[in-house]
Structures are given as C-alpha cells and as structure tokens.
Design a protein around this motif. Structure first.
Motif, PDB file in Angstrom:
ATOM      1  N   PHE A   1       0.828  -1.206   0.000  1.00 33.95           N
ATOM      2  CA  PHE A   1       0.000   0.000   0.000  1.00 33.95           C
ATOM      3  C   PHE A   1       0.866   1.262   0.000  1.00 33.95           C
ATOM      4  O   PHE A   1       0.507   2.258  -0.628  1.00 33.95           O
ATOM      5  CB  PHE A   1      -0.962  -0.011   1.176  1.00 33.95           C
ATOM      6  N   PHE A   2       1.993   1.210   0.704  1.00 35.12           N
ATOM      7  CA  PHE A   2       2.917   2.343   0.664  1.00 35.12           C
ATOM      8  C   PHE A   2       3.475   2.541  -0.743  1.00 35.12           C
ATOM      9  O   PHE A   2       3.584   3.663  -1.227  1.00 35.12           O
ATOM     10  CB  PHE A   2       4.073   2.152   1.653  1.00 35.12           C
ATOM     11  N   ALA A   3       3.830   1.453  -1.393  1.00 38.74           N
ATOM     12  CA  ALA A   3       4.352   1.540  -2.758  1.00 38.74           C
ATOM     13  C   ALA A   3       3.281   2.049  -3.711  1.00 38.74           C
ATOM     14  O   ALA A   3       3.563   2.880  -4.584  1.00 38.74           O
ATOM     15  CB  ALA A   3       4.861   0.174  -3.210  1.00 38.74           C
ATOM     16  N   LEU A   4       2.077   1.586  -3.545  1.00 44.76           N
ATOM     17  CA  LEU A   4       0.976   2.037  -4.393  1.00 44.76           C
ATOM     18  C   LEU A   4       0.686   3.522  -4.162  1.00 44.76           C
ATOM     19  O   LEU A   4       0.516   4.285  -5.123  1.00 44.76           O
ATOM     20  CB  LEU A   4      -0.268   1.203  -4.115  1.00 44.76           C
ATOM     21  N   ALA A   5       0.663   3.945  -2.920  1.00 43.19           N
ATOM     22  CA  ALA A   5       0.432   5.359  -2.604  1.00 43.19           C
ATOM     23  C   ALA A   5       1.552   6.229  -3.165  1.00 43.19           C
ATOM     24  O   ALA A   5       1.312   7.315  -3.699  1.00 43.19           O
ATOM     25  CB  ALA A   5       0.317   5.550  -1.099  1.00 43.19           C
ATOM     26  N   SER A   6       2.780   5.760  -3.059  1.00 39.90           N
ATOM     27  CA  SER A   6       3.913   6.501  -3.595  1.00 39.90           C
ATOM     28  C   SER A   6       3.798   6.658  -5.106  1.00 39.90           C
ATOM     29  O   SER A   6       4.034   7.749  -5.646  1.00 39.90           O
ATOM     30  CB  SER A   6       5.216   5.780  -3.247  1.00 39.90           C
ATOM     31  N   ALA A   7       3.429   5.611  -5.795  1.00 40.39           N
ATOM     32  CA  ALA A   7       3.273   5.683  -7.245  1.00 40.39           C
ATOM     33  C   ALA A   7       2.155   6.636  -7.635  1.00 40.39           C
ATOM     34  O   ALA A   7       2.306   7.423  -8.584  1.00 40.39           O
ATOM     35  CB  ALA A   7       3.010   4.292  -7.802  1.00 40.39           C
ATOM     36  N   LEU A   8       1.058   6.586  -6.919  1.00 46.11           N
ATOM     37  CA  LEU A   8      -0.061   7.484  -7.225  1.00 46.11           C
ATOM     38  C   LEU A   8       0.300   8.950  -6.974  1.00 46.11           C
ATOM     39  O   LEU A   8      -0.005   9.825  -7.786  1.00 46.11           O
ATOM     40  CB  LEU A   8      -1.284   7.090  -6.407  1.00 46.11           C
ATOM     41  N   ILE A   9       0.945   9.219  -5.861  1.00 50.59           N
ATOM     42  CA  ILE A   9       1.330  10.590  -5.537  1.00 50.59           C
ATOM     43  C   ILE A   9       2.340  11.117  -6.554  1.00 50.59           C
ATOM     44  O   ILE A   9       2.245  12.259  -7.015  1.00 50.59           O
ATOM     45  CB  ILE A   9       1.886  10.667  -4.104  1.00 50.59           C
ATOM     46  N   TYR A  10       3.299  10.294  -6.933  1.00 51.87           N
ATOM     47  CA  TYR A  10       4.300  10.739  -7.904  1.00 51.87           C
ATOM     48  C   TYR A  10       3.669  10.989  -9.277  1.00 51.87           C
ATOM     49  O   TYR A  10       4.034  11.938  -9.963  1.00 51.87           O
ATOM     50  CB  TYR A  10       5.428   9.716  -8.014  1.00 51.87           C
ATOM     51  N   SER A  11       2.719  10.165  -9.666  1.00 54.33           N
ATOM     52  CA  SER A  11       2.071  10.382 -10.961  1.00 54.33           C
ATOM     53  C   SER A  11       1.204  11.631 -10.929  1.00 54.33           C
ATOM     54  O   SER A  11       1.153  12.380 -11.907  1.00 54.33           O
ATOM     55  CB  SER A  11       1.253   9.166 -11.361  1.00 54.33           C
ATOM     56  N   LEU A  12       0.532  11.883  -9.808  1.00 56.12           N
ATOM     57  CA  LEU A  12      -0.241  13.122  -9.685  1.00 56.12           C
ATOM     58  C   LEU A  12       0.667  14.345  -9.699  1.00 56.12           C
ATOM     59  O   LEU A  12       0.319  15.378 -10.261  1.00 56.12           O
ATOM     60  CB  LEU A  12      -1.081  13.090  -8.413  1.00 56.12           C
ATOM     61  N   ARG A  13       1.821  14.216  -9.088  1.00 58.07           N
ATOM     62  CA  ARG A  13       2.789  15.314  -9.111  1.00 58.07           C
ATOM     63  C   ARG A  13       3.210  15.622 -10.538  1.00 58.07           C
ATOM     64  O   ARG A  13       3.280  16.789 -10.937  1.00 58.07           O
ATOM     65  CB  ARG A  13       4.011  14.949  -8.277  1.00 58.07           C
ATOM     66  N   ALA A  14       3.467  14.600 -11.320  1.00 55.97           N
ATOM     67  CA  ALA A  14       3.886  14.807 -12.707  1.00 55.97           C
ATOM     68  C   ALA A  14       2.773  15.469 -13.520  1.00 55.97           C
ATOM     69  O   ALA A  14       3.043  16.351 -14.354  1.00 55.97           O
ATOM     70  CB  ALA A  14       4.290  13.470 -13.334  1.00 55.97           C
ATOM     71  N   ILE A  15       1.541  15.069 -13.276  1.00 54.31           N
ATOM     72  CA  ILE A  15       0.414  15.676 -13.988  1.00 54.31           C
ATOM     73  C   ILE A  15       0.295  17.156 -13.626  1.00 54.31           C
ATOM     74  O   ILE A  15       0.129  18.014 -14.501  1.00 54.31           O
ATOM     75  CB  ILE A  15      -0.888  14.917 -13.675  1.00 54.31           C
ATOM     76  N   LEU A  16       0.387  17.464 -12.340  1.00 53.10           N
ATOM     77  CA  LEU A  16       0.302  18.861 -11.918  1.00 53.10           C
ATOM     78  C   LEU A  16       1.471  19.685 -12.447  1.00 53.10           C
ATOM     79  O   LEU A  16       1.289  20.834 -12.841  1.00 53.10           O
ATOM     80  CB  LEU A  16       0.248  18.936 -10.388  1.00 53.10           C
ATOM     81  N   GLU A  17       2.658  19.116 -12.451  1.00 56.54           N
ATOM     82  CA  GLU A  17       3.814  19.840 -12.986  1.00 56.54           C
ATOM     83  C   GLU A  17       3.622  20.156 -14.460  1.00 56.54           C
ATOM     84  O   GLU A  17       3.975  21.238 -14.913  1.00 56.54           O
ATOM     85  CB  GLU A  17       5.086  19.018 -12.799  1.00 56.54           C
ATOM     86  N   LYS A  18       3.065  19.222 -15.198  1.00 54.75           N
ATOM     87  CA  LYS A  18       2.856  19.447 -16.625  1.00 54.75           C
ATOM     88  C   LYS A  18       1.855  20.573 -16.855  1.00 54.75           C
ATOM     89  O   LYS A  18       2.012  21.358 -17.779  1.00 54.75           O
ATOM     90  CB  LYS A  18       2.385  18.164 -17.304  1.00 54.75           C
ATOM     91  N   LYS A  19       0.830  20.664 -16.009  1.00 57.67           N
ATOM     92  CA  LYS A  19      -0.130  21.753 -16.125  1.00 57.67           C
ATOM     93  C   LYS A  19       0.496  23.090 -15.734  1.00 57.67           C
ATOM     94  O   LYS A  19       0.235  24.112 -16.359  1.00 57.67           O
ATOM     95  CB  LYS A  19      -1.353  21.485 -15.247  1.00 57.67           C
ATOM     96  N   ILE A  20       1.298  23.089 -14.695  1.00 57.94           N
ATOM     97  CA  ILE A  20       1.856  24.324 -14.156  1.00 57.94           C
ATOM     98  C   ILE A  20       3.004  24.855 -15.011  1.00 57.94           C
ATOM     99  O   ILE A  20       3.207  26.067 -15.083  1.00 57.94           O
ATOM    100  CB  ILE A  20       2.315  24.105 -12.699  1.00 57.94           C
TER     101      ILE A  20
END
Length: 88
Positions: free
Chosen positions: A4-23
C-alpha cells in the motif's frame, strides 16, 4: 502493508507529474523546480523528530560522503530538474 505504501507513492508521484505538466506552461521552470525541491525538505526532516537516535554526527561522516553530496546537490539535481522540465 508495504504494498500500500508503494501504491500510494506511485499514485502521488504520478499526480505530481500531472500537476507539474499543467503548471509548467504558466510559470518559470526554475521557479517550479526550486519550489518542488524546497517544499519536499520537511518530509525528509520530520522522521528525525520521531527517531532522533538515527541521526549521525557530522564529525562521523568522511570526506567522500561530502564530495558525493556536493556532486549530487550542486550538479546532478539541478541538471536533472532542468532537463526534466525542458522535456515537459
């Protein structure tokens, strides 16, 4: 539990990349890179408040460690950030 920690880490990192691309279209890539690194610092420091016995004295660290830190912090990380945002 680690799954679950690995899954949460992957989700957070992918959301970060999406937000960075928008910003990245609205702000300077250097400011964005600094902000991402700067606001991540507290998450690296917080565990030492809970586990102070894990801290190592600065005098115990050898010069090779400091040379590696210097290369990583002053050369590799800024270049990685610049190239990453150029790619976006």
């Amino acid at each position: 539990m680690w799954f679950f920690f690995a899954l949460a880490s992957a989700l957070i990192y992918s959301l970060r990349a999406i937000l960075e691309k928008k910003i990245i279209g609205k702000t300077n890539k250097f400011v964005l890179g600094f902000a991402i690194r700067f606001f991540a610092i507290p998450f690296f420091i917080i565990p030492f408040f809970f586990f102070p016995e894990k801290l190592i004295s600065v005098s115990e660290l050898n010069p090779e460690f400091w040379m590696a830190i210097l290369i990583i912090c002053c050369i590799n990380t800024p270049l990685e950030t610049i190239f990453y945002y150029e790619a976006l």
